[in-house]
Design a protein around this motif. Structure first.
Motif, PDB file in Angstrom:
ATOM      1  N   UNK A  58       0.838  -1.194   0.000  1.00 24.63           N
ATOM      2  CA  UNK A  58       0.000   0.000   0.000  1.00 24.63           C
ATOM      3  C   UNK A  58       0.876   1.248   0.000  1.00 24.63           C
TER       4      UNK A  58
ATOM      5  N   UNK B 167      -4.261  -5.225  -9.643  1.00 28.94           N
ATOM      6  CA  UNK B 167      -5.389  -5.618  -8.794  1.00 28.94           C
ATOM      7  C   UNK B 167      -5.143  -5.090  -7.391  1.00 28.94           C
TER       8      UNK B 167
ATOM      9  N   UNK C 136      -6.538  -3.966  -3.478  1.00 33.06           N
ATOM     10  CA  UNK C 136      -7.531  -4.226  -2.431  1.00 33.06           C
ATOM     11  C   UNK C 136      -8.562  -3.120  -2.348  1.00 33.06           C
ATOM     12  N   UNK C 137      -9.753  -3.519  -2.060  1.00 38.48           N
ATOM     13  CA  UNK C 137     -10.857  -2.604  -1.854  1.00 38.48           C
ATOM     14  C   UNK C 137     -10.598  -1.660  -0.674  1.00 38.48           C
ATOM     15  N   UNK C 138      -9.833  -2.138   0.294  1.00 41.77           N
ATOM     16  CA  UNK C 138      -9.611  -1.359   1.516  1.00 41.77           C
ATOM     17  C   UNK C 138      -8.596  -0.237   1.324  1.00 41.77           C
ATOM     18  N   UNK C 139      -8.045  -0.100   0.122  1.00 42.63           N
ATOM     19  CA  UNK C 139      -7.006   0.898  -0.121  1.00 42.63           C
ATOM     20  C   UNK C 139      -7.457   1.996  -1.094  1.00 42.63           C
TER      21      UNK C 139
ATOM     22  N   UNK D 278     -10.327  -3.524  -9.031  1.00 41.23           N
ATOM     23  CA  UNK D 278     -10.474  -3.360  -7.587  1.00 41.23           C
ATOM     24  C   UNK D 278     -11.015  -4.634  -6.968  1.00 41.23           C
ATOM     25  N   UNK D 279     -10.371  -5.076  -5.920  1.00 38.90           N
ATOM     26  CA  UNK D 279     -10.894  -6.214  -5.178  1.00 38.90           C
ATOM     27  C   UNK D 279     -12.129  -5.782  -4.416  1.00 38.90           C
ATOM     28  N   UNK D 280     -12.757  -6.761  -3.764  1.00 41.37           N
ATOM     29  CA  UNK D 280     -13.962  -6.385  -3.024  1.00 41.37           C
ATOM     30  C   UNK D 280     -13.955  -7.045  -1.649  1.00 41.37           C
ATOM     31  N   UNK D 281     -12.749  -7.300  -1.158  1.00 39.74           N
ATOM     32  CA  UNK D 281     -12.667  -7.862   0.180  1.00 39.74           C
ATOM     33  C   UNK D 281     -12.717  -9.368   0.192  1.00 39.74           C
ATOM     34  N   UNK D 282     -11.623  -9.981  -0.212  1.00 42.95           N
ATOM     35  CA  UNK D 282     -11.498 -11.435  -0.127  1.00 42.95           C
ATOM     36  C   UNK D 282     -10.015 -11.756  -0.088  1.00 42.95           C
TER      37      UNK D 282
ATOM     38  N   UNK E  47      -8.518 -14.484  -0.149  1.00 40.54           N
ATOM     39  CA  UNK E  47      -8.119 -15.554  -1.061  1.00 40.54           C
ATOM     40  C   UNK E  47      -7.711 -14.979  -2.425  1.00 40.54           C
ATOM     41  N   UNK E  48      -8.179 -13.790  -2.753  1.00 44.69           N
ATOM     42  CA  UNK E  48      -7.833 -13.195  -4.053  1.00 44.69           C
ATOM     43  C   UNK E  48      -6.374 -12.772  -4.141  1.00 44.69           C
TER      44      UNK E  48
ATOM     45  N   UNK F 145     -11.096 -13.334 -10.173  1.00 42.20           N
ATOM     46  CA  UNK F 145     -11.746 -12.106  -9.735  1.00 42.20           C
ATOM     47  C   UNK F 145     -11.635 -11.016 -10.803  1.00 42.20           C
ATOM     48  N   UNK F 146     -10.458 -10.931 -11.432  1.00 42.94           N
ATOM     49  CA  UNK F 146     -10.286  -9.950 -12.513  1.00 42.94           C
ATOM     50  C   UNK F 146     -11.254 -10.216 -13.671  1.00 42.94           C
TER      51      UNK F 146
ATOM     52  N   UNK G  57     -19.749  -2.537  -6.992  1.00 39.91           N
ATOM     53  CA  UNK G  57     -19.153  -1.567  -6.072  1.00 39.91           C
ATOM     54  C   UNK G  57     -19.780  -0.183  -6.248  1.00 39.91           C
TER      55      UNK G  57
ATOM     56  N   UNK H   8     -17.819 -11.653  -1.744  1.00 38.98           N
ATOM     57  CA  UNK H   8     -16.897 -10.610  -1.295  1.00 38.98           C
ATOM     58  C   UNK H   8     -17.427  -9.891  -0.068  1.00 38.98           C
ATOM     59  N   UNK H   9     -16.470  -9.650   0.836  1.00 43.81           N
ATOM     60  CA  UNK H   9     -16.757  -8.996   2.087  1.00 43.81           C
ATOM     61  C   UNK H   9     -17.365  -7.609   1.994  1.00 43.81           C
ATOM     62  N   UNK H  10     -16.912  -6.879   0.963  1.00 43.16           N
ATOM     63  CA  UNK H  10     -17.274  -5.467   0.894  1.00 43.16           C
ATOM     64  C   UNK H  10     -18.753  -5.273   0.584  1.00 43.16           C
TER      65      UNK H  10
ATOM     66  N   UNK I 278     -19.314 -17.798   1.277  1.00 45.82           N
ATOM     67  CA  UNK I 278     -18.018 -18.455   1.134  1.00 45.82           C
ATOM     68  C   UNK I 278     -17.661 -19.148   2.436  1.00 45.82           C
TER      69      UNK I 278
END
Lengths: 637, 154, 237
Positions: free
Chosen positions: A246, A275, A277-280, A317-321, A323-324, A333-334, B30, B65-67, C150
């Motif tokens: 990050x 790719x 993380x959603x959290x960033x 953008x990820x969505x919180x996983x 494992x990704x 995921x992409x 999203x 997904x968590x979000x 999941x």
């Protein structure tokens, strides 16, 4: 902005950039990475802007990324012409007028800077540019040089070379640091195979955890059949306790982009993905800006640097996983699906994203590439230790004095990271272990404090490098609870596709919960061990097959704590609620009444100036009494 | 209903923004969530119809997904970081305190729809552990003692 | 063609085949739950693991996915392999304590339930082999049921766990389910599955109820065949 086509164009941009890195007037920089902002950097930035406007000063106000020493943020750097760069730590909006005073008066008094820099390192150009001609002014001599600060002394910054140094919003500043010169060199003076040979010779190993030779991976992908190939940057930094990727994406996004363009040229790819993380959110914003800038300069898109090479990059953008972070899951995921991994019997370099050859490396790996191309494999491989060349970025967090992001040469003894860079354990507590490698890694106990920090030594010790989290634990950390924490994390993050991970980790969590709740039975520990082997062998992906590591490594080094929980129903570290009780020390209690007031269940009683008593029937073991007692009078046993 | 009409337009807009690209499904969801603070059932059905993607696929992504949240969230989203650094610095005690003070469990929303309480796995602010993010603002080095004061400000 | 060794026996197989197919051809028994010839393998259940030696490296792989290769040495019953299979069976028995299929399989494999695992009560007999989902999506093309959630909360069902709106009542999921989790109740004129009751179509010729009307409509829509042509059962065609 016109496109950059030639070396002259690039030099022009570099000149502009250098003028803003070391300007001819005063510049104030605020560390505005996520960590800085979280500690209040935005308020400081606003206060600075206001103060500068109010006093009508001709001062440049600029943003920069994270230098690494997060525990002293917000950080404000002041650079005045022909003076050392001064770093003010723990700045608040209130302190801003005083700092501005110091700038105006040109004298340091009162609020002293934490350290000074007399010159700036330009890694990719292999030179240091001084901030001042002549000697350091007398009144600044007493301020320690950054290289003398114990946190920075043993560090060596390659991947994070520009973090906290340049304005992450300026592509020109990046270019001034030698950025995109490597790309020009690669595209105009090197054949793809030469680049691959250089990366192989450098010994660069994937910084994402596996430690696979990056150059070999590139070569396999280059040789794989297929017209369309992809390069991918794994910025799904999911390991809890790790944020170095990050920091790079936020503080120096162009280093990742440049590395990827070079990689794409070497591999023969015209499309890439980052790719994140959603959290960033800030990393996404900074990368997006950088991509737009690079495109505007003609460093991305069609006919890059007028060489005929086409390549473009997109952010996914990820969505919180968690494992990704696993390569096949990331690619799924992409593709816009639920990120489930698949078996890797056929490698992703041959069949990856949309079944096409795909080369995936993580942020830190990509960020190293421009430096390798500009300085050469020989230089890079001279850093670090055998089979582990270069540096590694770690996030040193947990029970440690100097919390922050550090970059050290591979092979540095763990002891130096913990006690010199990290400054040891706070509160005079005893070091117990450091956890490396995130949920897939393991713990290194005190007996391994001298271990060389490199891929192979950590692996041999039952842990792993992972992406770079280093969580320091002291005597108040319960290792069974830590194992439970990671297993609980993995249970939550398991994608649920294969039985050993989905059901096995869930059952391990059940057993560990029982142990922590005082319901552990004889044989539980042995069952955990035998299950671990089955999960290691049976799980589908790396998340599953390493899921048992936290249990295996804590069992290996801290079996006695498991025994204490199961047999004696005791938690030696005083963490597991069901096994502890809070009481007040007759000796230390001053009867100040703070705990009594703070207790949410009103279970503490006692007269003023007399030892207080905790009603065990009402105590919910929330620990607020212990947290608020100034006299260390709350006993946990 | 006026709001329902407004919602439908937005979903359409979002799909258009991505050119109906099926591989952009996660980004589309999203954006939808950004708009509504959760994923309304009607929105998912509408995406399914407009993009010709089976609802089963979209539902799988939305629950994987968590979000993503299929439940309406409160005005303020409280995310207690449960990263390792926060864990060793007592994040569990913070969560306990939040649950007690808000009288809800993690994953629930208060009756007045003011707060939703969730756990998040590492915000990457490990140096400031333990941290809690409320409506996007990070509260560093939080102690359970400070919780009531902070909640009052929202 | 490639040749390799499996359980000490030298065998030959078409390149591109997987180990499981070849093993079965040569009469070697490997247990499976999530494998079915009509859908692509996923490697979800992990029962079919075998030990493969390729070059110097020995590792555990799922035979349903692992492509055969010249010179590999496959062992299907080593201790490591049996340990994984035991764990998988014990975990599934704890998940689906009522499944007779699992009990019978375990008995045949000589595996007892693990008493330390508290049996689940909310999963029915579903082992999440995902055959039903694949059949519905890839074979039938209805995509009426799918996966959701999941980890341990993963489930199979219609979106929002409601009664399926797009189910055509074909019953492919129930036929392919290895553990009899999916329940399909049929009377002559009606069929109940996924919370819905489907009207059955009587054959225009013999009058026997042979398929759900919705299924025939689905086929008609897809293929353009008029409903009148489809209203005849297989035996009368």
């Amino acid at each position: 902005m016109s496109k950059i086509n030639t070396l002259e164009d690039l030099n022009k941009a570099a000149k502009r950039g250098l003028e803003s890195i070391i300007p001819s007037k005063t510049k104030v920089m605020v560390g505005m990475a996520t960590s800085g902002i979280a500690s209040g950097a935005q308020e400081v930035y606003n206060a600075l802007a206001e103060e500068i406007k109010k006093r009508k000063l001709d001062i440049i106000l600029s943003k920069t990324g994270a230098m690494g020493m997060d525990c002293i943020e917000p950080l404000v750097d002041v650079l005045q012409p022909n003076k050392p760069r001064l770093a003010y730590s723990k700045v608040t909006a209130k302190k801003v007028p005083e700092i501005i005073d110091q700038i105006v008066k040109g004298a340091v008094n009162g609020n002293k800077p934490a350290y000074r820099m007399d010159e700036e390192e330009f890694i990719c150009l292999n030179e240091n540019k001084p901030y001042l001609k002549g000697p350091v002014p007398k009144d600044l001599e007493g301020i320690p040089k950054i290289g003398d600060v114990s946190f920075y002394k043993k560090q060596m910054k390659l991947a994070t070379r520009n973090c906290g140094m340049i304005n992450y919003e300026s592509i020109d500043e990046y270019i001034a640091k030698g950025g995109y010169f490597s790309l020009l060199k690669a595209l105009t003076k090197m054949q793809p195979d030469e680049i691959i040979d250089e990366v192989i010779a450098s010994g660069l190993r994937g910084r994402g955890g596996g430690g696979f030779q990056a150059g070999i991976k590139w070569q396999t992908c280059r040789r794989a059949h297929g017209d369309i190939k992809y390069v991918i940057c794994n910025g799904d930094e999911g390991d809890p306790g790790a944020y170095m990727d990050r920091s790079v994406m936020e503080g120096d996004p162009h280093s990742v982009i440049e590395g990827m363009i070079i990689g794409a040229y070497a591999i023969g790819s015209s499309q890439g993905f980052i790719y994140v993380r959603n959290e960033y959110p800030l990393a996404v914003a900074n990368l997006q800006r950088a991509l737009d800038q690079a495109r505007e300069y003609g460093l991305l898109g069609k006919n890059i640097l007028n060489t005929g090479f086409d390549f473009d990059l997109k952010i996914g953008k990820g969505a919180g996983a968690f494992v990704c972070g696993e390569s096949t899951a990331l690619m799924t995921s992409l593709e816009g699906k639920a990120g489930e991994p698949r078996a890797k019997y056929i490698h992703t370099v041959e069949h990856g994203l949309w079944d096409r050859p795909s080369n995936l490396n993580n942020v830190e790996t990509w960020a190293n590439v421009p430096a390798i191309i500009s300085r050469g494999a020989k230089w890079f491989s001279s850093i670090g230790c055998k089979n582990n060349s270069g540096t590694k970025v770690f996030c040193l967090v947990g029970k440690i004095n100097n919390i922050g992001m550090v970059e050290v040469p591979m092979g540095i003894p763990l002891k130096e990271i913990i006690y010199e860079i990290g400054g040891g354990i706070p509160g005079g507590k005893k070091y117990k272990a450091v956890q490396t490698g995130g949920p897939s890694g393991g713990c290194l106990p005190d007996s391994l404090i001298d271990i060389s920090v490199d891929f192979d030594s950590l692996w041999d010790a039952g842990s792993m490098m992972g992406s770079g989290g280093m969580i320091v634990m002291d005597e108040t950390t319960c290792m069974v609870d830590i194992a439970r924490y990671f297993i609980d994390f993995l249970e939550f993050e398991s994608c649920g596709k294969c039985v050993p991970c989905r059901e096995g980790v869930y059952r391990m969590n059940e057993i560990l919960n029982d142990i922590c709740d005082g319901k552990g039975k004889a044989g539980d520990v042995e069952l955990l061990e035998s299950m671990s082997q089955g999960i290691v062998d049976g799980a589908l992906c790396a998340l599953g097959s390493t899921a048992a590591n936290p249990v295996l490594s804590t069992l290996k080094y801290f079996r006695d704590e498991y025994v204490a929980h199961v047999r004696d129903k005791k938690c030696p570290a005083g963490v597991c609620k069901a096994l502890i009780r809070f009481s007040v020390s007759d000796e230390k209690c001053t009867g100040c009444g703070v705990c009594l007031k703070k207790c949410p269940t009103e279970c503490i009683s006692g007269e003023k100036k007399k030892t207080h008593v905790i009603d065990q029937t009402k105590c919910i073991k929330c620990g607020v009494c212990k947290e608020s007692c100034k006299f260390d009078a709350i006993i946990v046993e | 209903m006026k709001t329902a009409k407004a919602k439908k337009i937005t979903v359409k807009d979002i799909i258009k923004k991505y050119g109906g690209d099926k591989t952009a499904m996660i980004a589309i969801l999203q954006d939808v969530q950004e708009e509504f603070r959760y994923l309304p059932k009607a929105a998912l059905s509408s995406i399914s119809k407009q993009m010709e993607v089976p609802l089963t696929r979209i539902y799988e992504i939305a629950t994987f997904y968590n979000a993503f949240s299929l439940k309406q969230r409160g005005k303020n989203l409280i995310e207690v970081c449960a990263g390792t650094a926060c864990h060793v610095q007592g994040a569990a005690r913070l969560m306990d305190r939040m649950e007690r003070d808000l009288a809800i469990k993690c994953g629930e929303t208060t009756k007045d729809k003011m707060f939703s309480l969730e756990e998040v796995r590492c915000l990457g602010c490990c140096s400031l552990a333990p941290v809690v993010r409320i409506s996007g603002n990070i509260h560093p080095n939080l102690t359970q003692d400070e919780v009531p004061k902070i909640l009052k400000n929202y | 063609m490639v040749s390799f060794i499996i359980d000490g026996k030298k065998v030959e197989a078409e390149a591109g085949a997987n180990v499981l197919q070849v093993a079965r051809k040569y009469g070697i028994v490997i247990p499976t739950l999530c494998c079915h010839e009509s859908v692509a393998p996923s490697g979800a259940c992990r029962l079919c693991v075998v030990e493969v030696k390729k070059g110097k490296r020995t590792r555990i792989v799922t035979s349903c996915l692992y492509p055969v290769d010249e010179g590999i040495v496959v062992e299907t019953k080593t201790d490591r392999v049996l340990n994984v299979r035991r764990l998988v069976m014990q975990l599934l028995m704890a998940r689906c304590p009522e499944s007779e299929v699992l009990k019978d399989m375990a008995k045949e494999m000589g595996i007892e339930p693990q008493p330390a695992f508290h049996p689940d009560t909310d999963k029915g007999k579903c082992v999440l082999c995902r055959l039903c989902v694949k059949a519905c999506e890839d074979v039938v093309g209805a995509s009426a049921i799918g996966l959701s959630g999941r980890g341990k909360n993963k489930k199979v069902g219609a979106p929002f766990m409601e009664d399926s709106k797009t189910c055509i009542g074909c019953g492919a999921c129930a036929y392919i389910c290895p553990t009899e989790h999916i329940i399909m109740e049929s009377t002559d004129s009606k069929r109940k599955i996924w919370g819905r009751t489907f009207k059955m179509q009587p054959c225009d010729k013999c009058g026997r109820y042979f398929a759900p009307v919705d299924q025939l409509k689905f086929i008609s829509d897809k293929t353009g065949t008029p409903m009148t042509e489809l209203a005849v059962c297989m035996s009368c065609k």
